[in-house]
Scaffold this motif. Sequence first.
Motif, PDB file in Angstrom:
ATOM      1  N   LYS A 201      20.041 -59.644 -41.821  1.00  0.00           N
ATOM      2  CA  LYS A 201      20.607 -60.818 -41.144  1.00  0.00           C
ATOM      3  C   LYS A 201      19.555 -61.882 -40.871  1.00  0.00           C
ATOM      4  O   LYS A 201      19.892 -63.066 -40.724  1.00  0.00           O
ATOM      5  N   ASP A 205      22.986 -65.854 -43.518  1.00  0.00           N
ATOM      6  CA  ASP A 205      24.016 -66.104 -42.510  1.00  0.00           C
ATOM      7  C   ASP A 205      25.293 -65.329 -42.799  1.00  0.00           C
ATOM      8  O   ASP A 205      26.248 -65.397 -42.014  1.00  0.00           O
ATOM      9  N   PRO A 207      27.966 -62.247 -43.078  1.00  0.00           N
ATOM     10  CA  PRO A 207      28.204 -61.005 -42.341  1.00  0.00           C
ATOM     11  C   PRO A 207      27.624 -59.820 -43.111  1.00  0.00           C
ATOM     12  O   PRO A 207      27.610 -59.817 -44.351  1.00  0.00           O
ATOM     13  N   VAL A 208      27.164 -58.825 -42.380  1.00  0.00           N
ATOM     14  CA  VAL A 208      26.653 -57.598 -42.987  1.00  0.00           C
ATOM     15  C   VAL A 208      27.570 -56.451 -42.571  1.00  0.00           C
ATOM     16  O   VAL A 208      27.728 -56.166 -41.381  1.00  0.00           O
ATOM     17  N   ASP A 228      28.257 -56.253 -38.514  1.00  0.00           N
ATOM     18  CA  ASP A 228      29.438 -57.104 -38.364  1.00  0.00           C
ATOM     19  C   ASP A 228      30.725 -56.349 -38.662  1.00  0.00           C
ATOM     20  O   ASP A 228      31.813 -56.918 -38.572  1.00  0.00           O
TER      21      ASP A 228
END
Length: 263
Positions: A201, A205, A207-208, A228
């Motif tokens: 992250k 930017d 989401p993971v 996320d």
Amino acid sequence: MTRIDATFARLAQEGRRAFVAYVMAGDPDAETATEIVKGLPAAGVDVIELGVPFTDPMADGPTIQLAGQRALEGGMTLDRTLDIVRALRAEDDTTPVVLMGYYNPIYSKGVDRFLAEATEAGVDGLIVVDLPPEEDDELCLPAQAAGMNFIRLATPTTDDKRLPKVLQNTSGFVYYVSITGITGTGAASAAKVGPEVARIKAKTDLPVIVGFGIKTPEAAREIAGVADGCVVGSAIVERIGKGDSVADVLAYVKSLADGAHSA
């Protein structure tokens, strides 16, 4: 903005984690698989990951390999996989669908033809595990030009030198594989996953989302809490393979989704 982008924007606004469920198209048969897919949104699934069966699934463990074999023996194809997406879209125009599989069936069909048909069917993103970033011209860039997200896997062996290459041209979200090896083996650990998610992250930017090794609502909550969201695949596919009813499979999925959403 794709359905994937819109879903993650909404979840971020709500302060909620995402729950992603993987099932194999055509497992145990086309009719049952379609019924399961259509039931996933009501079970709390934010993103549907739909496996495309392939004869040589090198990244998959025994559970998903067997699911693919069952699907292929039942006559499942890439075209029939798209029919499952169309059946979902007849009832649900908002839940994102990501196709996960291997490049050969797409290459055999032809990239341009595949992208046109997949877009028309309502596919939002692709995970193609045997196409590295060095091959982005093959499918990744054409897919993005067609309005589709191309999602990459990062793993515990993706070091700081390799990570920028993996993130290059990635969109939708980053799929972090929590353990080394194939699907359906080992157990994810939030203590190990958390620092890795933070490392990724810091470079993107996007989401993971974390997958592999998540089998219980408690594990879904724990892993989603350091990312996320989370993905569950093999544990769901295992229930399907054992012959659980559609209702029982969806009840299990809902328990996992509730776990992830409680993070």
